[in-house]
Design a protein around this motif. Structure first.
Motif, mmCIF file in Angstrom:
data_model
loop_
_atom_site.group_PDB
_atom_site.id
_atom_site.type_symbol
_atom_site.label_atom_id
_atom_site.label_comp_id
_atom_site.label_asym_id
_atom_site.label_seq_id
_atom_site.Cartn_x
_atom_site.Cartn_y
_atom_site.Cartn_z
ATOM 1 N N ALA A 126 33.920 23.585 78.284
ATOM 2 C CA ALA A 126 32.576 23.015 78.346
ATOM 3 C C ALA A 126 31.664 23.621 77.286
ATOM 4 O O ALA A 126 30.792 22.939 76.753
ATOM 5 C CB ALA A 126 31.980 23.217 79.732
ATOM 6 N N GLY A 127 31.889 24.878 76.949
ATOM 7 C CA GLY A 127 31.040 25.541 75.965
ATOM 8 C C GLY A 127 31.534 25.482 74.537
ATOM 9 O O GLY A 127 30.807 25.836 73.615
ATOM 10 N N PHE A 128 32.762 25.043 74.337
ATOM 11 C CA PHE A 128 33.351 25.048 73.000
ATOM 12 C C PHE A 128 32.592 24.108 72.084
ATOM 13 O O PHE A 128 32.218 23.022 72.502
ATOM 14 C CB PHE A 128 34.832 24.638 73.068
ATOM 15 C CG PHE A 128 35.552 24.863 71.778
ATOM 16 C CD1 PHE A 128 36.042 26.110 71.464
ATOM 17 C CD2 PHE A 128 35.707 23.841 70.861
ATOM 18 C CE1 PHE A 128 36.694 26.332 70.257
ATOM 19 C CE2 PHE A 128 36.350 24.049 69.656
ATOM 20 C CZ PHE A 128 36.838 25.300 69.358
ATOM 21 N N PRO A 129 32.330 24.460 70.861
ATOM 22 C CA PRO A 129 32.780 25.618 70.099
ATOM 23 C C PRO A 129 31.832 26.822 70.137
ATOM 24 O O PRO A 129 31.874 27.677 69.263
ATOM 25 C CB PRO A 129 32.931 25.079 68.678
ATOM 26 C CG PRO A 129 31.868 24.033 68.579
ATOM 27 C CD PRO A 129 31.764 23.429 69.960
ATOM 28 N N HIS A 130 31.000 26.888 71.142
ATOM 29 C CA HIS A 130 30.170 28.070 71.421
ATOM 30 C C HIS A 130 29.132 28.364 70.344
ATOM 31 O O HIS A 130 28.750 29.513 70.163
ATOM 32 C CB HIS A 130 31.049 29.313 71.665
ATOM 33 C CG HIS A 130 32.174 29.080 72.602
ATOM 34 N ND1 HIS A 130 31.982 28.848 73.948
ATOM 35 C CD2 HIS A 130 33.514 29.010 72.399
ATOM 36 C CE1 HIS A 130 33.161 28.660 74.539
ATOM 37 N NE2 HIS A 130 34.098 28.749 73.618
ATOM 38 N N HIS A 131 28.635 27.359 69.661
ATOM 39 C CA HIS A 131 27.647 27.585 68.605
ATOM 40 C C HIS A 131 26.336 28.153 69.124
ATOM 41 O O HIS A 131 25.654 28.866 68.417
ATOM 42 C CB HIS A 131 27.362 26.295 67.834
ATOM 43 C CG HIS A 131 28.516 25.792 67.055
ATOM 44 N ND1 HIS A 131 28.511 24.551 66.472
ATOM 45 C CD2 HIS A 131 29.717 26.347 66.749
ATOM 46 C CE1 HIS A 131 29.661 24.358 65.841
ATOM 47 N NE2 HIS A 131 30.408 25.432 66.001
#
Length: 166
Positions: A126-131
């Motif tokens: 859900a958070g990818f790519p965590h920018h």
């Protein structure tokens, strides 16, 4: 929005990876003024040219780390016990994290690039790519890793290189 040719993307990354990683290391050591603002602008521009459903490279080449809550939520969604879910789909890596047994991800529909468990997907996915997870300089290792897997991260860094200068 341009289609992502993964073969071409991998070749571009191979040709530029070391140069980009050196640049990211330099930026980490000598943080330019306004980096976070420029990163947010570069991120917005990158997502304007990137469609995850066109790519799904992360799901094809990486495994999320499954938390205890992820296992509980996904196994309930699938009507399985947590133990049965772990035995069927996961393994414990050398650091003790639960990871996918296979790649591409067992929940990726390869025809549509859609996730079969999208509503209950792992927190890592859900958070990818965590920018936006942390300030860029505090999470630089993630950018260095994800330029190889995510065209949006690669484009974000390329955009930043143009804004800041190589």
């Amino acid at each position: 929005m341009a289609t992502v040719n993964l073969r071409s993307f991998r070749q571009i990354v191979r040709n530029n990876k070391s140069r980009i990683k050196r640049w990211l290391t330099k930026i980490q050591k000598e943080q330019p003024r306004g980096l976070e603002r420029m990163k947010e602008e570069a991120d917005k521009e990158a997502w304007g040219k990137t469609d995850c459903l066109d790519c799904a490279n992360c799901c094809k080449t990486m495994s999320p780390t499954y938390t205890k809550d992820d296992v509980k939520r996904i196994s309930a969604h699938l009507g399985m016990t947590e133990k049965a879910f772990r035995e069927k789909w996961l393994y414990k890596d050398r650091t003790g994290d639960w990871m996918n047994v296979k790649q591409p991800c067992q929940f990726l529909d390869l025809k549509t690039n859609m996730c079969d468990i999208y509503a209950v997907r792992p927190r890592d996915c859900a958070g990818f790519p965590h920018h936006g997870k942390k300030k860029m300089v505090e999470y630089m290792h993630m950018y260095k890793q994800n330029i190889e897997y995510c065209p949006a991260t690669y484009r974000l860094v390329e955009n930043l290189m143009e804004k800041i200068g190589k």
